[in-house]
Design a protein around this motif. Structure first.
Motif, PDB file in Angstrom:
ATOM      1  N   GLU A 220      -9.443  -4.690  -7.535  1.00 30.47           N
ATOM      2  CA  GLU A 220      -8.874  -4.686  -6.188  1.00 30.47           C
ATOM      3  C   GLU A 220      -8.465  -3.283  -5.744  1.00 30.47           C
ATOM      4  OE1 GLU A 220      -5.480  -7.126  -3.659  1.00 30.47           O
ATOM      5  OE2 GLU A 220      -5.010  -6.471  -5.696  1.00 30.47           O
ATOM      6  N   PHE A 221      -8.049  -2.443  -6.656  1.00 30.08           N
ATOM      7  CA  PHE A 221      -7.443  -1.156  -6.313  1.00 30.08           C
ATOM      8  C   PHE A 221      -8.428  -0.242  -5.571  1.00 30.08           C
ATOM      9  CE2 PHE A 221      -6.304   3.273  -7.222  1.00 30.08           C
ATOM     10  CZ  PHE A 221      -4.983   3.284  -6.781  1.00 30.08           C
TER      11      PHE A 221
ATOM     12  N   ILE B  12       0.843  -1.178   0.000  1.00 33.60           N
ATOM     13  CA  ILE B  12       0.000   0.000   0.000  1.00 33.60           C
ATOM     14  C   ILE B  12       0.887   1.239   0.000  1.00 33.60           C
ATOM     15  CG2 ILE B  12      -1.924  -1.140   1.173  1.00 33.60           C
ATOM     16  CD1 ILE B  12      -1.084   0.453   3.729  1.00 33.60           C
ATOM     17  N   LEU B  13       0.343   2.352  -0.482  1.00 36.45           N
ATOM     18  CA  LEU B  13       1.057   3.624  -0.487  1.00 36.45           C
ATOM     19  C   LEU B  13       0.268   4.605   0.364  1.00 36.45           C
ATOM     20  CD1 LEU B  13       2.764   5.360  -3.491  1.00 36.45           C
ATOM     21  CD2 LEU B  13       1.214   6.671  -2.025  1.00 36.45           C
TER      22      LEU B  13
ATOM     23  N   LYS C  83       3.821  -0.335  -7.523  1.00 31.77           N
ATOM     24  CA  LYS C  83       2.569  -1.002  -7.907  1.00 31.77           C
ATOM     25  C   LYS C  83       1.661  -1.298  -6.709  1.00 31.77           C
ATOM     26  CE  LYS C  83       4.646  -3.120 -12.001  1.00 31.77           C
ATOM     27  NZ  LYS C  83       5.877  -2.278 -11.918  1.00 31.77           N
ATOM     28  N   PRO C  84       1.263  -0.270  -5.967  1.00 29.24           N
ATOM     29  CA  PRO C  84       0.426  -0.509  -4.791  1.00 29.24           C
ATOM     30  C   PRO C  84      -0.984  -0.957  -5.170  1.00 29.24           C
ATOM     31  CG  PRO C  84       0.554   1.833  -5.246  1.00 29.24           C
ATOM     32  CD  PRO C  84       1.511   1.168  -6.196  1.00 29.24           C
ATOM     33  N   ARG C  85      -1.583  -1.724  -4.284  1.00 33.24           N
ATOM     34  CA  ARG C  85      -2.980  -2.122  -4.481  1.00 33.24           C
ATOM     35  C   ARG C  85      -3.932  -1.066  -3.940  1.00 33.24           C
ATOM     36  NH1 ARG C  85      -5.815  -3.737  -0.015  1.00 33.24           N
ATOM     37  NH2 ARG C  85      -4.628  -4.153   1.874  1.00 33.24           N
ATOM     38  N   ALA C  86      -3.388  -0.112  -3.175  1.00 39.05           N
ATOM     39  CA  ALA C  86      -4.227   0.942  -2.601  1.00 39.05           C
ATOM     40  C   ALA C  86      -3.386   2.162  -2.283  1.00 39.05           C
ATOM     41  CB  ALA C  86      -4.916   0.445  -1.332  1.00 39.05           C
TER      42      ALA C  86
END
Length: 353
Positions: free
Chosen positions: A124-125, A2-3, A72-75
């Motif tokens: 998912e994002f 995550i970011l 490449k964060p998912r969120a």
């Protein structure tokens, strides 16, 4: 991965510290390190391989694009903001740049990144935007609490810029389909808060033998939310919130400012007593700030009803933890009280004596 933006600040740092105690999912920690960003808060993560700190400005589109492409964060949990009402009155430009332009820049970078993900990645994002109850304006003593459908009526440059950022986030969902979530929280308090806000300012001044400046008649009402509870709410919204929805996060603790100061003084009288005197003796009343909203109050029932969240701390338990933390960590407080901070206090309070 995550970011998190603004994660060397008060709420952001608490969120990252809590996250890495609970999960083994890495965090990219992005902060510009303005006056309120303090890497000392994150010292315990210095050698943690799950924590990646990047000093960057959310207004820098190229930097945001590079971070998203690399990690490449998912969120994205967006906490970066200028947040102090008094500072926004003295200098609104920084608030427009960070809160409006910065949010816009980050949304554009996120939209570009999200559009290139595969279908599973897109589904998912999440882009979780953390905002404030101040966007709703001011309540009278008899008005119902703010709900998620309360019309916006911001009254300060700070709240106006946060309202603008909220509208941008909403628009990016409805126009582009970006899977966003928005939370509007009440007044946070707890460890690692910069001493311009009411509770840490009063603790620092009390221990330093300085006046405890209370605006106006001290009867302005706020709902108080312990920062650890706020972090748990963000985690719940991120995990199970419905894209496009907003969620109010409150502590169910409406208190008058003077009541907060009295409670703080009484706690300090118990934990760090002064010979023959009470910390209440240091209270002084100063000129109110322009446009000071009278009352904020959050209705957080939607969050409890839909996601099962409610605060774990009462105001009394949370404040006791907070005061004890500041007593145990005066070195941290002394370090953040830099020359820049002292100059700000002089600028703000000298005009209110």
């Amino acid at each position: 991965m995550i970011l998190v933006t603004g994660s060397a600040g008060f709420i952001g740092a608490n969120f990252v510290l809590d996250w890495l105690q609970i999960f083994d999912e890495p965090v990219v920690n992005v902060d510009k390190l303005t006056y309120a960003g303090n890497l000392r808060t994150l010292k315990s993560l210095q050698h943690n391989p799950l924590h990646i700190f990047v000093c960057a400005d959310i207004c820098d589109r190229a930097a945001m694009d590079e971070l998203l492409a690399e990690y490449k964060p998912r969120a994205i949990i967006h906490l970066a903001a200028e947040t102090h009402v008094d500072r926004s009155i003295h200098g609104p430009e920084n608030f427009v740049l960070t809160n409006v332009v910065g949010t816009f820049t980050l949304l554009e970078a996120a939209r570009s990144y999200w559009s290139r993900l595969n279908d599973a990645g897109k589904a998912e994002f999440r882009f979780l935007h953390v905002s404030t109850d101040e966007v709703f304006g001011s309540l009278s003593a008899t008005d119902p609490q703010f709900s998620e459908t309360t019309p916006y009526a911001p009254n300060s440059p700070y709240s106006a810029t946060k309202a603008g950022s909220d509208h941008l986030v909403r628009a990016y969902h409805h126009t582009y389909g970006l899977p966003v979530l928005t939370t509007n929280c009440s007044n946070n308090y707890g460890p690692y808060q910069f001493p311009e806000k009411l509770i840490p300012l009063m603790i620092a001044n009390a221990l330093g033998g300085k006046p405890l400046p209370v605006y106006g008649d001290g009867q302005n009402v706020r709902d108080w939310l312990y920062v650890g509870d706020h972090c748990s709410a963000i985690r719940e919204v991120l995990a199970r919130g419905t894209p496009g929805e907003t969620y109010n996060v409150g502590g169910w603790n409406e208190k008058k400012n003077l009541e907060v100061v009295h409670t703080l003084c009484d706690l300090l009288d118990q934990l760090r007593p002064k010979a023959g005197a009470s910390y209440r003796d240091q209270i002084s009343y100063v000129k109110d700030r322009p446009g000071h909203d009278r009352r904020y109050a959050i209705d957080a029932r939607k969050l409890e009803r839909e996601l099962g969240w409610k605060p774990a701390e009462t105001f009394e338990t949370g404040l006791a933890k907070t005061v004890q933390w500041y007593l145990d960590n005066q070195e941290w407080s002394d370090e953040v009280a830099s020359g820049d901070y002292r100059k700000w206090v002089e600028t703000n309070y000298a005009q209110r004596a």
